[in-house]
Design a protein around this motif. Structure first.
Motif, PDB file in Angstrom:
ATOM      1  N   LYS A 131       4.318  -0.448  -7.590  1.00  0.00           N
ATOM      2  CA  LYS A 131       3.548  -1.136  -7.943  1.00  0.00           C
ATOM      3  C   LYS A 131       2.178  -0.954  -7.148  1.00  0.00           C
ATOM      4  O   LYS A 131       1.936  -1.516  -5.851  1.00  0.00           O
ATOM      5  CB  LYS A 131       3.979  -2.819  -7.779  1.00  0.00           C
ATOM      6  N   VAL A 132       1.254  -0.409  -7.638  1.00  0.00           N
ATOM      7  CA  VAL A 132       0.103   0.043  -7.019  1.00  0.00           C
ATOM      8  C   VAL A 132      -0.671  -1.188  -6.333  1.00  0.00           C
ATOM      9  O   VAL A 132      -0.932  -1.196  -5.199  1.00  0.00           O
ATOM     10  CB  VAL A 132      -0.887   0.865  -7.844  1.00  0.00           C
ATOM     11  N   TYR A 133      -0.922  -2.007  -7.460  1.00  0.00           N
ATOM     12  CA  TYR A 133      -1.839  -3.361  -7.113  1.00  0.00           C
ATOM     13  C   TYR A 133      -1.136  -4.096  -5.908  1.00  0.00           C
ATOM     14  O   TYR A 133      -1.724  -4.395  -4.858  1.00  0.00           O
ATOM     15  CB  TYR A 133      -2.061  -4.080  -8.352  1.00  0.00           C
ATOM     16  N   THR A 134       0.212  -4.382  -6.252  1.00  0.00           N
ATOM     17  CA  THR A 134       1.129  -5.101  -5.194  1.00  0.00           C
ATOM     18  C   THR A 134       0.980  -4.460  -3.641  1.00  0.00           C
ATOM     19  O   THR A 134       0.679  -5.241  -2.747  1.00  0.00           O
ATOM     20  CB  THR A 134       2.305  -5.392  -5.761  1.00  0.00           C
ATOM     21  N   ILE A 135       1.114  -3.174  -3.695  1.00  0.00           N
ATOM     22  CA  ILE A 135       1.038  -2.615  -2.373  1.00  0.00           C
ATOM     23  C   ILE A 135      -0.123  -2.689  -1.828  1.00  0.00           C
ATOM     24  O   ILE A 135      -0.355  -2.865  -0.511  1.00  0.00           O
ATOM     25  CB  ILE A 135       1.814  -1.157  -2.677  1.00  0.00           C
ATOM     26  N   ARG A 136      -1.285  -2.414  -2.658  1.00  0.00           N
ATOM     27  CA  ARG A 136      -2.558  -2.525  -1.853  1.00  0.00           C
ATOM     28  C   ARG A 136      -2.904  -4.073  -1.486  1.00  0.00           C
ATOM     29  O   ARG A 136      -3.319  -3.962  -0.491  1.00  0.00           O
ATOM     30  CB  ARG A 136      -3.613  -2.043  -2.914  1.00  0.00           C
TER      31      ARG A 136
ATOM     32  N   TRP B  99       9.366   1.921   1.706  1.00  0.00           N
ATOM     33  CA  TRP B  99       8.208   1.238   1.590  1.00  0.00           C
ATOM     34  C   TRP B  99       7.003   1.989   2.161  1.00  0.00           C
ATOM     35  O   TRP B  99       5.954   2.167   1.413  1.00  0.00           O
ATOM     36  CB  TRP B  99       8.457   0.024   2.219  1.00  0.00           C
ATOM     37  N   GLY B 100       7.209   2.666   3.356  1.00  0.00           N
ATOM     38  CA  GLY B 100       6.022   3.315   3.910  1.00  0.00           C
ATOM     39  C   GLY B 100       5.610   4.388   3.015  1.00  0.00           C
ATOM     40  O   GLY B 100       4.491   4.763   2.699  1.00  0.00           O
ATOM     41  N   LEU B 101       6.651   5.209   2.542  1.00  0.00           N
ATOM     42  CA  LEU B 101       6.293   6.492   1.821  1.00  0.00           C
ATOM     43  C   LEU B 101       5.536   6.101   0.322  1.00  0.00           C
ATOM     44  O   LEU B 101       4.696   6.627  -0.127  1.00  0.00           O
ATOM     45  CB  LEU B 101       7.556   7.034   1.179  1.00  0.00           C
ATOM     46  N   SER B 102       6.023   4.806  -0.361  1.00  0.00           N
ATOM     47  CA  SER B 102       5.498   4.228  -1.312  1.00  0.00           C
ATOM     48  C   SER B 102       4.044   3.906  -1.079  1.00  0.00           C
ATOM     49  O   SER B 102       2.853   4.116  -1.651  1.00  0.00           O
ATOM     50  CB  SER B 102       5.843   2.935  -1.757  1.00  0.00           C
ATOM     51  N   LEU B 103       3.749   3.224   0.172  1.00  0.00           N
ATOM     52  CA  LEU B 103       2.292   3.108   0.560  1.00  0.00           C
ATOM     53  C   LEU B 103       1.446   4.582   0.724  1.00  0.00           C
ATOM     54  O   LEU B 103       0.218   4.334   0.046  1.00  0.00           O
ATOM     55  CB  LEU B 103       2.480   2.296   1.915  1.00  0.00           C
ATOM     56  N   THR B 104       2.149   5.379   1.345  1.00  0.00           N
ATOM     57  CA  THR B 104       1.227   6.758   1.372  1.00  0.00           C
ATOM     58  C   THR B 104       0.909   7.127   0.201  1.00  0.00           C
ATOM     59  O   THR B 104      -0.196   7.594  -0.314  1.00  0.00           O
ATOM     60  CB  THR B 104       1.898   7.589   2.365  1.00  0.00           C
ATOM     61  N   ALA B 105       1.908   7.046  -0.838  1.00  0.00           N
ATOM     62  CA  ALA B 105       1.689   7.714  -2.216  1.00  0.00           C
ATOM     63  C   ALA B 105       0.644   6.838  -2.903  1.00  0.00           C
ATOM     64  O   ALA B 105       0.088   7.500  -3.615  1.00  0.00           O
ATOM     65  CB  ALA B 105       3.056   7.284  -2.889  1.00  0.00           C
ATOM     66  N   VAL B 106       0.506   5.601  -2.693  1.00  0.00           N
ATOM     67  CA  VAL B 106      -0.257   4.778  -3.380  1.00  0.00           C
ATOM     68  C   VAL B 106      -1.853   5.112  -2.861  1.00  0.00           C
ATOM     69  O   VAL B 106      -2.741   5.286  -3.745  1.00  0.00           O
ATOM     70  CB  VAL B 106      -0.212   3.299  -3.159  1.00  0.00           C
ATOM     71  N   GLY B 107      -1.919   5.526  -1.584  1.00  0.00           N
ATOM     72  CA  GLY B 107      -3.151   6.069  -0.941  1.00  0.00           C
ATOM     73  C   GLY B 107      -3.683   7.444  -1.595  1.00  0.00           C
ATOM     74  O   GLY B 107      -4.867   7.605  -1.594  1.00  0.00           O
TER      75      GLY B 107
ATOM     76  N   MET C 170      -3.382  -7.542   3.253  1.00  0.00           N
ATOM     77  CA  MET C 170      -2.876  -8.750   3.968  1.00  0.00           C
ATOM     78  C   MET C 170      -2.345  -8.172   5.492  1.00  0.00           C
ATOM     79  O   MET C 170      -2.829  -8.828   6.444  1.00  0.00           O
ATOM     80  CB  MET C 170      -1.993  -9.499   3.302  1.00  0.00           C
ATOM     81  N   ILE C 171      -1.740  -7.321   5.409  1.00  0.00           N
ATOM     82  CA  ILE C 171      -1.331  -6.800   7.013  1.00  0.00           C
ATOM     83  C   ILE C 171      -2.502  -6.509   7.666  1.00  0.00           C
ATOM     84  O   ILE C 171      -2.725  -6.716   8.699  1.00  0.00           O
ATOM     85  CB  ILE C 171      -0.554  -5.407   6.766  1.00  0.00           C
TER      86      ILE C 171
END
Lengths: 353, 314
Positions: free
Chosen positions: B194-199, B174-182, B204-205
């Motif tokens: 899912k770029v939008y969902t993660i963003r 999950w963390g790596l996906s978050l970084t990838a999205v950024g 929200m966090i």
């Protein structure tokens, strides 16, 4: 032609929707404060149109907003997010006050002109430092300009308790500036002063710079796309620095107007948040000088009206900051209500969240 | 004065209040780290904190329960962050402009609501704050013990959060996906993230943590809400994120530094130093500038920071 017509119609519809939402929210807020909306609107309108003094006060209150709003507009246009107008305003106020207090040997009108120039330079330099930090070290101007605000406010507090303190007085304030070195009154007994005329002049001047000169064109290109600017040989560094200095200088003039036209001395908290509201004024005016003029006057009218509401009914005057913020957000969001066709096609599939 | 400053007692109180001052910045900085790592630059941290501060105060004031206050703060922060998210993810508006507008809007809104809330009550509303809990053994370490291990429960929560965030961001998919999205949303999208969902989740966090930071300000540090109670701390949190290189532990250390600057000025005022208080009030802001200057070299910005992602515009 037809397309243009549809666009105008769409825009009108947008404005109508935004006005209705704002009116509904304002009414709800008044009701939340446990007050009658009808009485509130009566007080609001009376404040604006009830007396000559109230009406003229609109132009008095709009003066610092025009100056600072113009400054923010030119900065935003070039992609320099100067949210430090508040601090630059204070520095301008210090510059103006110091000049007219220390140069007592200089005859009044000349001293006034000198004060205006010094205020511009002080404000400009206060924005120039974040500008240089941005172009040289890539430090976010959003953070630095805010930090500079708090520093400038504290410097003002130090100055009115130190070098510029009125001798023998207990209150932290500078001595009164003598009449000859003040901005002339325009319509006594109202508080309208020549600062308003200078503000109008600056609107024209900034419109000319931003829309009729190469400098304005380059600023705009830098704001739109830094890489494109570089490729066409436009110096990003030079333009950011120019816009930072102009921007701070204009905000400095706002401080000058408050010192030489309203208070006639330097005080703690002389701005009262004008530098922050001017951000919304600039955004609302689409960073266009004429737009800034219109939105500054409109906002000042809201301010005058809501001050009367606060006095007569005790509805907090911060209601206008909500309204203005809401309008800016609604304008930003207006695609939500009326998506242009071009965008809709692109967003239907994945943008639907 | 110098003798007064180099006593164990002074150092202990100084460090203790440094930690307390750092807590809002730790939470807000962590939240913004999540958001920026996912590519959303939210200048509206100030608004998130202010909203969190207000709603935590309001909830506690009305219910008399500190825990409900904390929840109120988190919801208050999240609402602001979600508005920013809708504007920047769904409407693809300029993230900076939206953030600035939100900061102004929330400043007005909280001032207005505060006046209405306390209108009927002529007394200045004060609420009771969280108690300190000493951690056995650890709190007996000289100087450091009382500073770090004799604090309230929220401070301990921030330590846990730092560790969890580090594990999450660097040790989980999950963390790596978050970084990838950024860094590269297009590539992330191609491999099915899912770029939008993660963003949205990151936003929200950010809201929850920033709201918590604001809540700490009112519920623990002050026990009261005031207009513009955050007075620039949201912007300092942005500096914390940059200085901390968007790493939870970096954020923690950076927040401690700023907390120390804040605590230092209060301690000096408390021992009655012969210097106008304005010099001291300026200190945290000056420190922020100096720190930014030192962290200027080698940006750690995610590649797609602040850029909206358009799903199918290939």
């Amino acid at each position: 032609m037809i397309k243009n017509h549809a666009k105008i119609k769409n825009n009108m519809l947008n404005i109508l929707v935004i006005i209705s939402i704002v009116l509904i929210v304002a009414t709800l807020l008044v009701m939340a404060a446990n007050k009658s909306p009808i009485k509130a609107y009566q007080a609001f309108l009376f404040g604006i149109f009830g007396t000559l003094n109230g009406f003229v006060e609109i132009f008095v209150k709009s003066t610092p907003l025009i100056f600072a709003g113009l400054g923010i507009a030119v900065a935003f246009k070039s992609g320099f997010f100067n949210i430090g107008a508040e601090g630059q305003l204070y520095m301008g106020a210090i510059g103006a006050a110091a000049t007219s207090i220390f140069l007592t040997g200089v005859p009044g009108p000349l001293r006034l002109i000198l004060s205006i120039i010094v205020a511009f330079v002080f404000g400009g330099l206060w924005a120039l430092i974040p500008g240089i930090l941005k172009v040289k070290f890539n430090i976010s101007e959003i953070i630095t300009t805010i930090m500079f605000n708090y520093i400038a406010i504290n410097i003002t507090a130090l100055v009115v308790r130190g070098v510029l303190k009125e001798p023998g007085e207990y209150l932290p304030q500078s001595p009164m500036i003598e009449k000859a070195a003040r901005l002339p009154e325009l319509l006594p007994p109202t508080r309208l002063h020549a600062g308003f005329l200078i503000a109008l002049l600056m609107v024209f001047f900034m419109w000319f710079i931003m829309h009729k000169t190469t400098i304005g064109y380059e600023l705009h290109v830098v704001g739109l796309n830094k890489n494109a600017a570089k490729c066409t040989g436009i110096s990003v560094m030079k333009n950011i620095i120019i816009s930072a200095f102009l921007s701070g200088g204009l905000a400095g003039l706002a401080g000058m107007g408050e010192v030489l036209g309203i208070q006639f001395r330097l005080l703690d908290g002389i701005s009262g948040g004008n530098g922050y509201t001017a951000i919304l004024v600039a955004l609302l005016g689409f960073n266009h000088p004429i737009g800034v003029l219109v939105s500054a006057i409109g906002f000042a009218a809201l301010q005058v009206g809501s001050n009367t509401m606060q006095r007569q009914l005790g509805i907090p005057a911060s209601i206008i900051l909500i309204i203005l913020g809401l309008v800016v957000l609604l304008i930003l969001a207006k695609d939500m209500f009326f998506k242009e066709r071009k965008i809709t096609i692109n967003t239907v599939k994945e943008g639907g969240e | 004065m110098l003798e007064q400053m180099f006593t164990v007692a002074f150092l202990t109180t100084f460090l203790t209040s440094s930690v307390r001052m750092a807590v809002p910045l730790i939470f807000a900085g962590l939240g913004e780290t999540f958001s920026e790592k996912a590519g959303i630059l939210n200048i509206g941290v100030e608004a998130i904190m202010l909203s969190g501060a207000f709603f935590s105060f309001a909830a506690t004031y009305v219910t008399g329960n500190l825990w409900l206050g904390l929840i109120g703060g988190m919801i208050g922060g999240m609402m602001v962050s979600l508005i920013h998210a809708v504007f920047s993810i769904c409407l693809r508006k300029d993230q900076t402009v939206t953030g600035i507008a939100l900061n102004m809007f929330i400043l007005g809104a909280t001032s207005f609501m505060f006046k209405i809330l306390v209108n009927n009550n002529p007394d200045f509303p004060q609420i009771s704050t969280f108690h300190k809990i000493a951690i056995p053994m650890l709190c007996d370490i000289p100087v450091i013990g009382p500073a770090f291990f004799n604090q309230d429960i929220i401070v301990y929560a921030s330590y846990v959060l730092i560790i969890l965030s580090t594990l999450f961001l660097y040790g989980t998919t999950w963390g790596l996906s978050l970084t990838a999205v950024g860094e590269h949303p297009r590539a992330a999208d191609t491999v099915g993230i899912k770029v939008y969902t993660i963003r949205y989740l990151a936003a929200m966090i950010n809201g929850v943590l920033g709201g918590l930071g604001g809540a700490y300000l009112t519920l623990v540090q002050l026990g009261v809400f005031m207009e513009n109670v955050t007075s620039g701390r949201g912007y300092i949190a942005l500096a914390v994120v940059i200085f901390g290189r968007r790493h939870p532990i970096g954020v923690f250390l950076a927040a401690l530094l700023f907390g120390a600057a804040d605590a230092f000025q209060f301690r000096l005022q408390a021992i009655g130093i012969q210097l106008p208080s304005q010099y001291l009030t300026m200190l945290p802001y000056v420190v922020t500038l100096v720190v930014l200057l030192f962290s200027a070299k080698g940006s750690s910005d995610p590649q797609s920071l602040g850029k909206p992602y358009i799903g199918d515009a290939r």
